[in-house]
Design a protein around this motif. Structure first.
Motif, PDB file in Angstrom:
ATOM      1  N   ALA A 174      13.075  56.480  -7.315  1.00  0.00           N
ATOM      2  CA  ALA A 174      13.744  57.496  -7.400  1.00  0.00           C
ATOM      3  C   ALA A 174      13.436  58.036  -6.368  1.00  0.00           C
ATOM      4  O   ALA A 174      11.988  58.905  -6.307  1.00  0.00           O
ATOM      5  N   VAL A 175      13.962  58.486  -4.864  1.00  0.00           N
ATOM      6  CA  VAL A 175      13.079  58.799  -3.596  1.00  0.00           C
ATOM      7  C   VAL A 175      13.482  59.584  -2.793  1.00  0.00           C
ATOM      8  O   VAL A 175      15.147  59.928  -3.024  1.00  0.00           O
ATOM      9  N   SER A 176      13.354  61.080  -2.832  1.00  0.00           N
ATOM     10  CA  SER A 176      14.078  61.890  -2.224  1.00  0.00           C
ATOM     11  C   SER A 176      12.996  61.959  -0.970  1.00  0.00           C
ATOM     12  O   SER A 176      11.712  62.575  -0.973  1.00  0.00           O
ATOM     13  N   ALA A 177      14.139  62.928   0.290  1.00  0.00           N
ATOM     14  CA  ALA A 177      13.102  63.207   1.548  1.00  0.00           C
ATOM     15  C   ALA A 177      13.640  63.976   2.437  1.00  0.00           C
ATOM     16  O   ALA A 177      15.387  63.681   2.364  1.00  0.00           O
ATOM     17  N   VAL A 178      13.379  64.957   3.315  1.00  0.00           N
ATOM     18  CA  VAL A 178      13.900  65.952   3.746  1.00  0.00           C
ATOM     19  C   VAL A 178      13.564  65.545   5.075  1.00  0.00           C
ATOM     20  O   VAL A 178      12.519  65.902   6.123  1.00  0.00           O
ATOM     21  N   ARG A 179      14.663  65.763   6.191  1.00  0.00           N
ATOM     22  CA  ARG A 179      14.356  65.658   8.162  1.00  0.00           C
ATOM     23  C   ARG A 179      15.279  66.919   8.100  1.00  0.00           C
ATOM     24  O   ARG A 179      16.493  66.448   8.345  1.00  0.00           O
ATOM     25  N   ASP A 180      15.374  67.540   9.072  1.00  0.00           N
ATOM     26  CA  ASP A 180      16.179  68.482   9.693  1.00  0.00           C
ATOM     27  C   ASP A 180      16.685  69.055   9.276  1.00  0.00           C
ATOM     28  O   ASP A 180      18.299  68.837   9.639  1.00  0.00           O
ATOM     29  N   ASN A 181      16.523  70.042   8.117  1.00  0.00           N
ATOM     30  CA  ASN A 181      17.477  70.345   7.631  1.00  0.00           C
ATOM     31  C   ASN A 181      18.271  69.695   6.537  1.00  0.00           C
ATOM     32  O   ASN A 181      18.732  69.986   5.608  1.00  0.00           O
ATOM     33  N   ARG A 182      18.335  68.421   6.471  1.00  0.00           N
ATOM     34  CA  ARG A 182      18.940  67.530   5.659  1.00  0.00           C
ATOM     35  C   ARG A 182      18.168  66.530   5.253  1.00  0.00           C
ATOM     36  O   ARG A 182      16.978  65.470   5.145  1.00  0.00           O
ATOM     37  N   ARG A 183      18.593  66.257   3.423  1.00  0.00           N
ATOM     38  CA  ARG A 183      18.125  66.014   2.027  1.00  0.00           C
ATOM     39  C   ARG A 183      18.551  64.795   1.956  1.00  0.00           C
ATOM     40  O   ARG A 183      19.725  64.400   1.621  1.00  0.00           O
ATOM     41  N   LEU A 184      17.718  63.353   1.910  1.00  0.00           N
ATOM     42  CA  LEU A 184      19.037  62.382   1.269  1.00  0.00           C
ATOM     43  C   LEU A 184      17.920  61.741   0.387  1.00  0.00           C
ATOM     44  O   LEU A 184      16.448  61.617  -0.380  1.00  0.00           O
ATOM     45  N   ILE A 185      18.763  61.312  -0.875  1.00  0.00           N
ATOM     46  CA  ILE A 185      18.503  60.795  -2.070  1.00  0.00           C
ATOM     47  C   ILE A 185      18.418  59.184  -2.064  1.00  0.00           C
ATOM     48  O   ILE A 185      19.300  58.644  -2.004  1.00  0.00           O
ATOM     49  N   GLY A 186      17.300  58.260  -2.058  1.00  0.00           N
ATOM     50  CA  GLY A 186      17.438  56.893  -2.595  1.00  0.00           C
ATOM     51  C   GLY A 186      17.143  56.944  -3.817  1.00  0.00           C
ATOM     52  O   GLY A 186      16.078  56.826  -4.668  1.00  0.00           O
ATOM     53  N   VAL A 187      17.840  55.417  -4.374  1.00  0.00           N
ATOM     54  CA  VAL A 187      17.593  54.661  -5.867  1.00  0.00           C
ATOM     55  C   VAL A 187      17.674  53.278  -5.590  1.00  0.00           C
ATOM     56  O   VAL A 187      18.568  52.681  -5.115  1.00  0.00           O
ATOM     57  N   VAL A 188      16.012  52.092  -5.876  1.00  0.00           N
ATOM     58  CA  VAL A 188      15.988  51.459  -5.904  1.00  0.00           C
ATOM     59  C   VAL A 188      16.115  51.378  -7.103  1.00  0.00           C
ATOM     60  O   VAL A 188      14.679  51.108  -7.470  1.00  0.00           O
ATOM     61  N   MET A 189      16.102  50.163  -7.480  1.00  0.00           N
ATOM     62  CA  MET A 189      15.922  49.635  -8.915  1.00  0.00           C
ATOM     63  C   MET A 189      16.105  48.005  -9.289  1.00  0.00           C
ATOM     64  O   MET A 189      16.868  47.568  -7.873  1.00  0.00           O
ATOM     65  N   GLY A 190      14.851  47.157  -9.608  1.00  0.00           N
ATOM     66  CA  GLY A 190      14.575  45.598  -9.436  1.00  0.00           C
ATOM     67  C   GLY A 190      14.006  45.320  -8.562  1.00  0.00           C
ATOM     68  O   GLY A 190      14.500  44.553  -8.312  1.00  0.00           O
ATOM     69  N   GLY A 191      12.854  46.222  -7.429  1.00  0.00           N
ATOM     70  CA  GLY A 191      12.389  45.279  -6.653  1.00  0.00           C
ATOM     71  C   GLY A 191      11.131  44.210  -7.209  1.00  0.00           C
ATOM     72  O   GLY A 191      11.205  43.946  -8.502  1.00  0.00           O
ATOM     73  N   SER A 192      11.484  43.231  -6.192  1.00  0.00           N
ATOM     74  CA  SER A 192      10.177  42.514  -6.696  1.00  0.00           C
ATOM     75  C   SER A 192       9.325  42.572  -7.172  1.00  0.00           C
ATOM     76  O   SER A 192       8.031  41.679  -6.813  1.00  0.00           O
ATOM     77  N   SER A 193       8.636  43.655  -5.845  1.00  0.00           N
ATOM     78  CA  SER A 193       6.782  44.673  -6.171  1.00  0.00           C
ATOM     79  C   SER A 193       7.305  45.640  -5.669  1.00  0.00           C
ATOM     80  O   SER A 193       8.307  46.083  -4.985  1.00  0.00           O
ATOM     81  N   ASN A 194       6.168  46.059  -5.509  1.00  0.00           N
ATOM     82  CA  ASN A 194       5.647  47.554  -5.059  1.00  0.00           C
ATOM     83  C   ASN A 194       5.405  48.043  -3.884  1.00  0.00           C
ATOM     84  O   ASN A 194       6.807  48.793  -3.758  1.00  0.00           O
ATOM     85  N   ALA A 195       5.706  46.816  -3.165  1.00  0.00           N
ATOM     86  CA  ALA A 195       5.105  46.487  -1.815  1.00  0.00           C
ATOM     87  C   ALA A 195       6.622  46.105  -0.842  1.00  0.00           C
ATOM     88  O   ALA A 195       7.287  47.285  -0.289  1.00  0.00           O
ATOM     89  N   SER A 196       7.523  45.638  -1.719  1.00  0.00           N
ATOM     90  CA  SER A 196       8.925  45.135  -1.137  1.00  0.00           C
ATOM     91  C   SER A 196       9.938  46.513  -1.711  1.00  0.00           C
ATOM     92  O   SER A 196      10.702  47.362  -1.287  1.00  0.00           O
ATOM     93  N   ARG A 197       9.924  46.913  -2.902  1.00  0.00           N
ATOM     94  CA  ARG A 197      10.467  48.440  -3.121  1.00  0.00           C
ATOM     95  C   ARG A 197      10.703  49.679  -2.263  1.00  0.00           C
ATOM     96  O   ARG A 197      11.211  50.169  -2.179  1.00  0.00           O
ATOM     97  N   ASP A 198       9.575  49.459  -1.967  1.00  0.00           N
ATOM     98  CA  ASP A 198       8.427  51.049  -1.495  1.00  0.00           C
ATOM     99  C   ASP A 198       9.390  50.931   0.104  1.00  0.00           C
ATOM    100  O   ASP A 198       9.862  51.705   0.682  1.00  0.00           O
ATOM    101  N   ASN A 199       9.153  49.428   0.611  1.00  0.00           N
ATOM    102  CA  ASN A 199       9.635  49.010   2.229  1.00  0.00           C
ATOM    103  C   ASN A 199      10.738  49.158   1.931  1.00  0.00           C
ATOM    104  O   ASN A 199      11.690  50.223   3.276  1.00  0.00           O
ATOM    105  N   ASN A 200      11.670  48.811   1.819  1.00  0.00           N
ATOM    106  CA  ASN A 200      13.432  48.873   1.322  1.00  0.00           C
ATOM    107  C   ASN A 200      13.557  50.836   0.905  1.00  0.00           C
ATOM    108  O   ASN A 200      14.709  50.191   1.783  1.00  0.00           O
ATOM    109  N   ALA A 201      13.383  51.850  -0.379  1.00  0.00           N
ATOM    110  CA  ALA A 201      13.140  52.222   0.403  1.00  0.00           C
ATOM    111  C   ALA A 201      13.336  53.537   1.093  1.00  0.00           C
ATOM    112  O   ALA A 201      13.739  54.305   1.561  1.00  0.00           O
ATOM    113  N   GLN A 202      12.238  52.759   2.345  1.00  0.00           N
ATOM    114  CA  GLN A 202      12.168  53.518   3.132  1.00  0.00           C
ATOM    115  C   GLN A 202      13.200  53.151   4.270  1.00  0.00           C
ATOM    116  O   GLN A 202      13.728  53.659   5.153  1.00  0.00           O
TER     117      GLN A 202
END
Length: 442
Positions: free
Chosen positions: A243-271
């Protein structure tokens, strides 16, 4: 050779410019879909605009998944609640029982009978993802971990997490502990909305405990500008969650990725999902017409391990992100005229429908069905939409409304039922373990 989605995002602006210059003004520059690991059976994801609640992307967002250590976000939510109410103080001691000390790693390794501060326990959960600290805090607040888990589930229902059940405070494997990507997004949004004074804990990159420096498991905190939370999770059954959240230009998005095959693929997908979401927002702000919601429905992949509470043939909404070029200026004048006529006809049609619905409601009956009670009006509205979408057969013709605030809560209700239809609708909800109450005419 097709470039990965992350590099594609960086070149989108150049692609649009080149395509626009190379083709006739009336044509549209088409940009491919964001490539996602949707063929992985455990995969589920959602991206939400934290301010408006708009769902910008959803894939199997309502399918049951194991939360793993994202569970600790709810444990921390109840801890923040206790701090805000004065029930806890940051310097209060949290004693580790034999049960807490015996939890499996990841853990602090505090011995039974020893204690740490509430502040350290919170950091241990958010940064180290310490299972023993989560159980110790659960016992302090609930008396026993099982009783605290019941409180977690109750609070989840009140927040609108209708497909979540907690049976422990840590997220260690248990087949009964289930959630969805959408519910985790609701929880993430609730934490930052209700306890902004404590939310910053999730952005802390490390903390020192008894001479040992512990690093946050959320890798995006270290590599993606604007990321300030929230929590990772992993078990063999769940796969890699985030579960990840980020802010850019005063706008916030929330992303949730579940069931990734690895740390790297999950993080890349969320990004990738967050970057695409921010790109869409930026282009909308510049007046471009961006198509976000193209709805598709797909069955669960064969062989999925997520069997609990999934009906045969249950389908999940897949909202795919697509970028399209703006309408050529030469067409704008005629489009405005057509749009004006469409708007007038749409308003007339809506007015006729409202009158027809009013007549139908009088014929149907005066019974109502209450489907939830919430602290915020927006959560109550979201519950109405969820129930209508999930149980269209029972509620399609009912009139949904949020009752005026009473006793500190807003009630989500559907009106216009006969006694028998109200009871049938309520039975359908209760069969799915959702809150429901039949309201007779006053």
């Amino acid at each position: 050779m097709i470039k990965p989605a992350r590099r594609l995002l960086l070149s989108i602006g150049f692609a649009v410019a080149a395509a626009t210059a190379a083709i006739a003004p009336q044509a549209q520059a088409q940009i491919p879909y964001l490539q996602l690991p949707t063929n992985e059976p455990k995969y589920a994801a959602i991206v939400v605009d934290a301010k408006t609640g708009e769902v910008m992307y959803a894939k199997r967002a309502d399918s049951p998944r194991y939360p793993a250590s994202i569970t600790k976000v709810m444990t921390l939510y109840l801890t923040f609640e206790a701090l805000a109410s004065g029930k806890l103080q940051p310097d209060d001691r949290v004693v580790f029982s034999p049960h807490a000390a015996a939890q499996s790693p990841t853990k602090l390794g505090v011995a039974a009978g020893d204690s740490i501060s509430v502040s350290d326990a919170m950091q241990a959960m958010a940064i180290k993802s310490a299972n023993d600290a989560a159980v110790a805090m659960a016992e302090k607040l609930g008396g026993t971990e099982s009783r605290f888990a019941a409180l977690m589930t109750l609070r989840a229902r009140e927040l609108g997490m209708q497909n979540t059940r907690f049976v422990n405070a840590s997220g260690l494997p248990d087949s009964r502990q289930l959630t969805t990507a959408r519910d985790i997004a609701i929880l993430s949004r609730s934490v930052m909305r209700d306890y902004p004074q404590y939310y910053k804990l999730f952005s802390q990159q490390q903390f020192a405990f008894r001479g040992q420096l512990m690093r946050n498991h959320n890798g995006l905190l270290f590599r993606m500008p604007g990321v300030d939370g929230l929590k990772t999770g992993f078990t063999n059954a769940s796969g890699y969650n985030l579960a990840v959240s980020a802010v850019r230009d005063n706008r916030r998005l929330i992303g949730v990725v579940m069931g990734g095959s690895s740390n790297a693929s999950r993080d890349n997908n969320a990004q990738d999902l967050l970057l695409t979401g921010f790109d869409i927002i930026a282009r909308r702000n510049r007046g471009e017409q961006i198509t976000v919601a193209q709805n598709m429905f797909e069955p669960e992949p064969a062989g999925s391990v997520m069997r609990p509470s999934v009906e045969q043939g249950d389908r999940d909404q897949d909202t795919r992100i697509m970028l399209a070029s703006a309408t050529p200026p030469a067409k704008l004048a005629s489009l405005k005229i057509v749009e004006s006529d469409k708007t007038r006809l749409k308003n007339e049609k809506a007015e006729k429908k409202a009158k027809a619905d009013e007549k139908k409601n009088k014929k149907r009956g005066e019974w109502a069905v209450q489907v939830g009670s919430f602290k915020s009006k927006s959560d109550a509205k979201e519950q109405l939409s969820f129930v209508r979408n999930r149980f269209g057969k029972q509620f399609a013709q009912a009139d949904g409304q949020v009752a005026d605030r009473a006793a500190g809560t807003y009630r989500s209700r559907f009106n216009g039922f006969s006694e028998s239809s109200a009871k049938a609708a309520c039975s359908a909800l209760k069969a799915k373990k959702l809150a429901c109450q039949v309201i007779s005419p006053s």
